[in-house]
Design a protein around this motif. Sequence first.
Motif, PDB file in Angstrom:
ATOM      1  N   GLY A 167       0.817  -1.216   0.000  1.00 26.89           N
ATOM      2  CA  GLY A 167       0.000   0.000   0.000  1.00 26.89           C
ATOM      3  C   GLY A 167       0.847   1.260   0.000  1.00 26.89           C
ATOM      4  O   GLY A 167       0.521   2.236  -0.680  1.00 26.89           O
ATOM      5  N   SER A 168       1.934   1.244   0.742  1.00 28.08           N
ATOM      6  CA  SER A 168       2.814   2.397   0.753  1.00 28.08           C
ATOM      7  C   SER A 168       3.467   2.608  -0.609  1.00 28.08           C
ATOM      8  O   SER A 168       3.604   3.734  -1.084  1.00 28.08           O
ATOM      9  CB  SER A 168       3.901   2.218   1.823  1.00 28.08           C
ATOM     10  N   ILE A 169       3.865   1.509  -1.247  1.00 30.75           N
ATOM     11  CA  ILE A 169       4.462   1.607  -2.583  1.00 30.75           C
ATOM     12  C   ILE A 169       3.433   2.092  -3.591  1.00 30.75           C
ATOM     13  O   ILE A 169       3.756   2.891  -4.488  1.00 30.75           O
ATOM     14  CB  ILE A 169       5.062   0.247  -2.995  1.00 30.75           C
ATOM     15  N   ALA A 170       2.187   1.643  -3.459  1.00 35.46           N
ATOM     16  CA  ALA A 170       1.138   2.039  -4.407  1.00 35.46           C
ATOM     17  C   ALA A 170       0.923   3.545  -4.407  1.00 35.46           C
ATOM     18  O   ALA A 170       0.680   4.147  -5.458  1.00 35.46           O
ATOM     19  CB  ALA A 170      -0.162   1.327  -4.065  1.00 35.46           C
ATOM     20  N   ASP A 171       1.026   4.198  -3.250  1.00 33.84           N
ATOM     21  CA  ASP A 171       0.866   5.647  -3.198  1.00 33.84           C
ATOM     22  C   ASP A 171       2.022   6.354  -3.918  1.00 33.84           C
ATOM     23  O   ASP A 171       1.828   7.405  -4.512  1.00 33.84           O
ATOM     24  CB  ASP A 171       0.800   6.133  -1.746  1.00 33.84           C
ATOM     25  N   ARG A 172       3.197   5.788  -3.846  1.00 35.59           N
ATOM     26  CA  ARG A 172       4.373   6.421  -4.477  1.00 35.59           C
ATOM     27  C   ARG A 172       4.442   6.147  -5.969  1.00 35.59           C
ATOM     28  O   ARG A 172       4.787   7.020  -6.758  1.00 35.59           O
ATOM     29  CB  ARG A 172       5.650   5.928  -3.797  1.00 35.59           C
ATOM     30  N   VAL A 173       4.145   4.909  -6.369  1.00 38.56           N
ATOM     31  CA  VAL A 173       4.303   4.509  -7.756  1.00 38.56           C
ATOM     32  C   VAL A 173       3.040   4.802  -8.575  1.00 38.56           C
ATOM     33  O   VAL A 173       3.107   5.189  -9.727  1.00 38.56           O
ATOM     34  CB  VAL A 173       4.681   2.999  -7.853  1.00 38.56           C
ATOM     35  N   GLY A 174       1.897   4.601  -7.943  1.00 38.54           N
ATOM     36  CA  GLY A 174       0.625   4.834  -8.642  1.00 38.54           C
ATOM     37  C   GLY A 174      -0.024   3.547  -9.057  1.00 38.54           C
ATOM     38  O   GLY A 174       0.498   2.478  -8.949  1.00 38.54           O
TER      39      GLY A 174
END
Length: 174
Positions: A167-174
């Motif tokens: 989830g944290s990566i999804a906010d950064r990567v999209g």
Amino acid sequence: MPLLLMLALVGGMGVAAFHPLSTSQVTVNAGVRRGLVMSIFITSGMLGLSLGPTFFSFLAQWLGLDRLSLAALPAIVVAGFLFWSLPASLNSGHQDKPPFDWEPFRRQWKPLLLQYVLVVLRSVVHLGVAQFLTIYLYTQRGFTLGQASLWLTVFFASSAVAAMIGGSIADRVG
């Protein structure tokens, strides 16, 4: 056996009724960091799921299998409290809803179908491992039931950590 199948069916229907609505409410109220908020939601559920094997193996040893149904009492009390706490508009069932618009789904059916298939495959693998890990460790590797349940808890907890990171990566990567 028929009672066990009926209980599994009722439990599955409860999960199926809860998850779509709760997931949509999480994303609606998440604000800018939807990935992080959704990962917190998923992680919370996975942590609860991860505590189950150790909790029930402890109770089975403490209470015995014949009184293991007593473990459901806290959940029944919490469910009653939550139902009692629902706003009257949700509790009455008399909501006027606009008709559901299927058009966005029709335009995006291919990626949605792919996502659905991937989620089903992930669930089959995840639950398959979860169902057989304890049995394998207990019958083939000589672990006690408590030790095998603890390793299943570790397996589920690692899934919770992975959901949080994702989830944290999804906010950064999209």
